[in-house]
Design a protein around this motif. Structure first.
Motif, short mmCIF file in Angstrom:
data_model
loop_
_atom_site.label_atom_id
_atom_site.label_comp_id
_atom_site.label_asym_id
_atom_site.label_seq_id
_atom_site.Cartn_x
_atom_site.Cartn_y
_atom_site.Cartn_z
N ASP A 1 -1.63 1.97 4.52
CA ASP A 1 -0.58 2.08 5.52
C ASP A 1 0.74 2.55 4.91
OD1 ASP A 1 -2.47 1.17 7.29
OD2 ASP A 1 -1.70 -0.89 7.36
N GLY A 2 0.89 2.33 3.62
CA GLY A 2 2.13 2.73 2.95
C GLY A 2 2.14 4.17 2.51
N THR A 3 0.99 4.84 2.53
CA THR A 3 0.92 6.23 2.06
C THR A 3 1.79 7.17 2.91
OG1 THR A 3 -1.27 5.94 1.10
CG2 THR A 3 -0.60 8.18 1.62
N MET B 1 4.35 -1.64 -0.81
CA MET B 1 5.46 -1.44 -1.73
C MET B 1 5.05 -0.69 -2.99
SD MET B 1 6.99 -5.30 -1.33
CE MET B 1 7.90 -5.23 -2.88
N ALA B 2 3.79 -0.86 -3.41
CA ALA B 2 3.32 -0.24 -4.64
C ALA B 2 3.45 1.27 -4.60
CB ALA B 2 1.87 -0.65 -4.92
N GLY C 1 -11.00 -13.37 6.56
CA GLY C 1 -11.95 -13.40 5.46
C GLY C 1 -11.74 -12.29 4.44
N LYS C 2 -10.68 -11.51 4.56
CA LYS C 2 -10.43 -10.42 3.63
C LYS C 2 -9.91 -10.95 2.31
CE LYS C 2 -9.32 -7.16 7.35
NZ LYS C 2 -8.26 -6.34 7.98
N THR C 3 -10.28 -10.25 1.24
CA THR C 3 -9.82 -10.65 -0.08
C THR C 3 -8.43 -10.10 -0.33
OG1 THR C 3 -10.73 -8.69 -1.17
CG2 THR C 3 -12.19 -10.60 -0.92
N THR C 4 -7.78 -10.63 -1.36
CA THR C 4 -6.46 -10.14 -1.75
C THR C 4 -6.52 -8.66 -2.09
OG1 THR C 4 -5.82 -12.32 -2.59
CG2 THR C 4 -4.58 -10.43 -3.40
N ARG C 5 -7.58 -8.24 -2.76
CA ARG C 5 -7.73 -6.83 -3.12
C ARG C 5 -7.86 -5.97 -1.87
NH1 ARG C 5 -12.13 -5.31 -7.55
NH2 ARG C 5 -10.62 -6.57 -8.74
N GLN C 6 -8.61 -6.42 -0.89
CA GLN C 6 -8.77 -5.65 0.34
C GLN C 6 -7.44 -5.52 1.09
OE1 GLN C 6 -11.89 -8.07 2.05
NE2 GLN C 6 -13.46 -6.49 1.67
N LEU C 7 -6.68 -6.61 1.12
CA LEU C 7 -5.38 -6.58 1.78
C LEU C 7 -4.41 -5.64 1.06
CD1 LEU C 7 -5.01 -10.38 2.56
CD2 LEU C 7 -5.25 -8.55 4.24
N PHE C 8 -4.48 -5.67 -0.27
CA PHE C 8 -3.63 -4.78 -1.07
C PHE C 8 -3.96 -3.32 -0.77
CE2 PHE C 8 -2.36 -2.44 -4.84
CZ PHE C 8 -1.11 -2.98 -5.13
N ARG C 9 -5.25 -3.03 -0.68
CA ARG C 9 -5.67 -1.65 -0.37
C ARG C 9 -5.23 -1.24 1.03
NH1 ARG C 9 -11.85 -1.77 -2.85
NH2 ARG C 9 -11.24 -1.51 -5.06
N GLU C 10 -5.29 -2.16 1.98
CA GLU C 10 -4.83 -1.85 3.33
C GLU C 10 -3.33 -1.54 3.32
OE1 GLU C 10 -5.75 -4.78 6.23
OE2 GLU C 10 -7.92 -4.60 6.00
N GLY C 11 -2.59 -2.31 2.53
CA GLY C 11 -1.17 -2.05 2.41
C GLY C 11 -0.89 -0.67 1.82
N ARG D 1 1.23 -6.86 12.16
CA ARG D 1 -0.02 -7.49 11.73
C ARG D 1 -0.31 -8.73 12.57
NH1 ARG D 1 -3.32 -5.06 7.94
NH2 ARG D 1 -3.78 -7.07 6.96
N GLN D 2 -1.57 -8.93 12.86
CA GLN D 2 -1.98 -10.09 13.63
C GLN D 2 -2.10 -11.31 12.71
OE1 GLN D 2 -2.32 -10.14 17.01
NE2 GLN D 2 -1.61 -8.00 16.95
N GLY D 3 -1.71 -12.45 13.21
CA GLY D 3 -1.85 -13.68 12.43
C GLY D 3 -0.81 -13.78 11.33
N PHE D 4 -1.06 -14.69 10.38
CA PHE D 4 -0.14 -14.88 9.28
C PHE D 4 -0.10 -13.63 8.40
CE2 PHE D 4 -0.79 -19.64 9.76
CZ PHE D 4 0.50 -19.86 10.21
N LEU D 5 1.09 -13.31 7.91
CA LEU D 5 1.27 -12.18 7.01
C LEU D 5 0.93 -12.60 5.59
CD1 LEU D 5 2.32 -9.24 6.77
CD2 LEU D 5 4.60 -10.21 6.36
N GLN D 6 0.12 -11.78 4.92
CA GLN D 6 -0.28 -12.07 3.54
C GLN D 6 0.51 -11.19 2.58
OE1 GLN D 6 -2.20 -14.60 3.01
NE2 GLN D 6 -2.45 -14.87 5.22
N PRO D 7 1.11 -11.78 1.54
CA PRO D 7 1.93 -11.01 0.61
C PRO D 7 1.21 -9.81 -0.01
CG PRO D 7 2.21 -13.36 0.23
CD PRO D 7 1.10 -13.21 1.21
N ALA D 8 -0.11 -9.93 -0.23
CA ALA D 8 -0.86 -8.83 -0.86
C ALA D 8 -0.75 -7.55 -0.05
CB ALA D 8 -2.33 -9.23 -1.01
N TYR D 9 -0.69 -7.66 1.27
CA TYR D 9 -0.56 -6.46 2.11
C TYR D 9 0.76 -5.77 1.85
CZ TYR D 9 -0.01 -3.56 6.26
OH TYR D 9 0.21 -2.50 7.10
N ASN D 10 1.84 -6.54 1.81
CA ASN D 10 3.16 -5.96 1.55
C ASN D 10 3.25 -5.36 0.15
OD1 ASN D 10 3.61 -8.06 3.79
ND2 ASN D 10 5.53 -6.91 3.79
#
Length: 246
Positions: free
Chosen positions: A21-23, A141-142, A8-18, A128-137
């Motif tokens: 973890d990327g920091t 990468m950002a 149920g996470k939004t694209t923005r939330q996944l991006f922030r998680e990425g 990551r559990q389940g399907f990988l969402q591009p927003a996280y990557n």
């Protein structure tokens, strides 16, 4: 704000998680790419050229090989070949990550994520559990990609202002990084450790034997990499263990 099928996470939330973890990955990249910048400086690249090279390569071993080829004024085909050999593992990582995507994931997202596949980003993505969402990557990468490229530029700039003795010391740090990469798996697997010492010995022989020593350093690296890795894969193949149904 698009909803993503990841708990149920939004694209923005996944991006922030990425990004979160990327920091730490980005901070580590800054140090490693800085030492690569010293090598790029010795090869004659300026800060902008180093930034572009690192931004589109994203591989310490591949970039080091490319910068070494540039410094040796070797032909383009050698640069292409040695970079392909050094970065071949990323093709395998991309194939693995492709299995983590939902079948409905568009091709352009797969291509975008594939651009930023590194050892560390692969590690956090595959866990990551389940399907990988591009927003996280994209979030990971950002930070990781521009910081990696920035570190190379900073290393090149430092090469213009630091004394030669300090530059020489910093150049050794890159070899320390490579040693840190091969020692842990060598401790766990005696075959890997043996292959490392065989590589050292064959590299020394290739640099001193008649005829072979007349080849450029990059050509010897390409030949030895293909021979040793091919022989190791044939002699010590990894056996897949099928999981038994409980």
């Amino acid at each position: 704000m698009t909803r993503a099928p990841d708990g149920g996470k939004t694209t923005r939330q996944l991006f922030r998680e990425g990004m979160r973890d990327g920091t730490p990955i980005a901070l580590g990249y800054l140090v490693v790419s800085f030492t690569l910048g010293i090598t790029a400086h010795n090869a004659g690249l300026d800060a902008l050229q180093g930034f572009i090279a690192s931004f589109f390569n994203l591989a310490s071993a591949g970039e080091y090989a490319a910068f070494t080829v540039i410094a040796a004024d070797a032909p383009y085909w050698e640069m292409a070949a040695i970079t392909l050999v050094a970065n071949a593992r990323y093709m395998l990582m991309s194939c693995v990550l492709s299995q983590k995507f939902s079948p409905a994931t568009p091709f352009y997202h797969r291509l975008g994520v594939g651009f930023g596949v590194t050892d560390e980003i692969f590690g956090i993505s595959i866990s990551r559990q389940g399907f990988l969402q591009p927003a996280y990557n994209y979030g990971a990468m950002a930070l990781a990609v521009p910081v990696w490229a920035l570190g190379t530029s900073l290393g090149i700039v430092a090469g213009d202002v630091l004394p030669p003795s300090l530059l020489s010391a910093l150049s050794v740090a890159l070899y320390g990084m490579f040693i840190a990469i091969i020692i842990p798996p060598g401790k766990e697997n005696k075959i890997v450790l043996g292959l490392v010492f065989i590589s050292f010995a064959m590299s020394f022989l290739a640099a001193n034997l008649p005829l072979v020593s007349e080849l450029s350093g990059s050509s010897r690296t390409i030949i030895l990499t293909l021979l040793i890795s091919g022989a190791a894969a044939w002699r010590f193949p990894l056996r897949e263990v099928a999981e038994e149904d409980s």
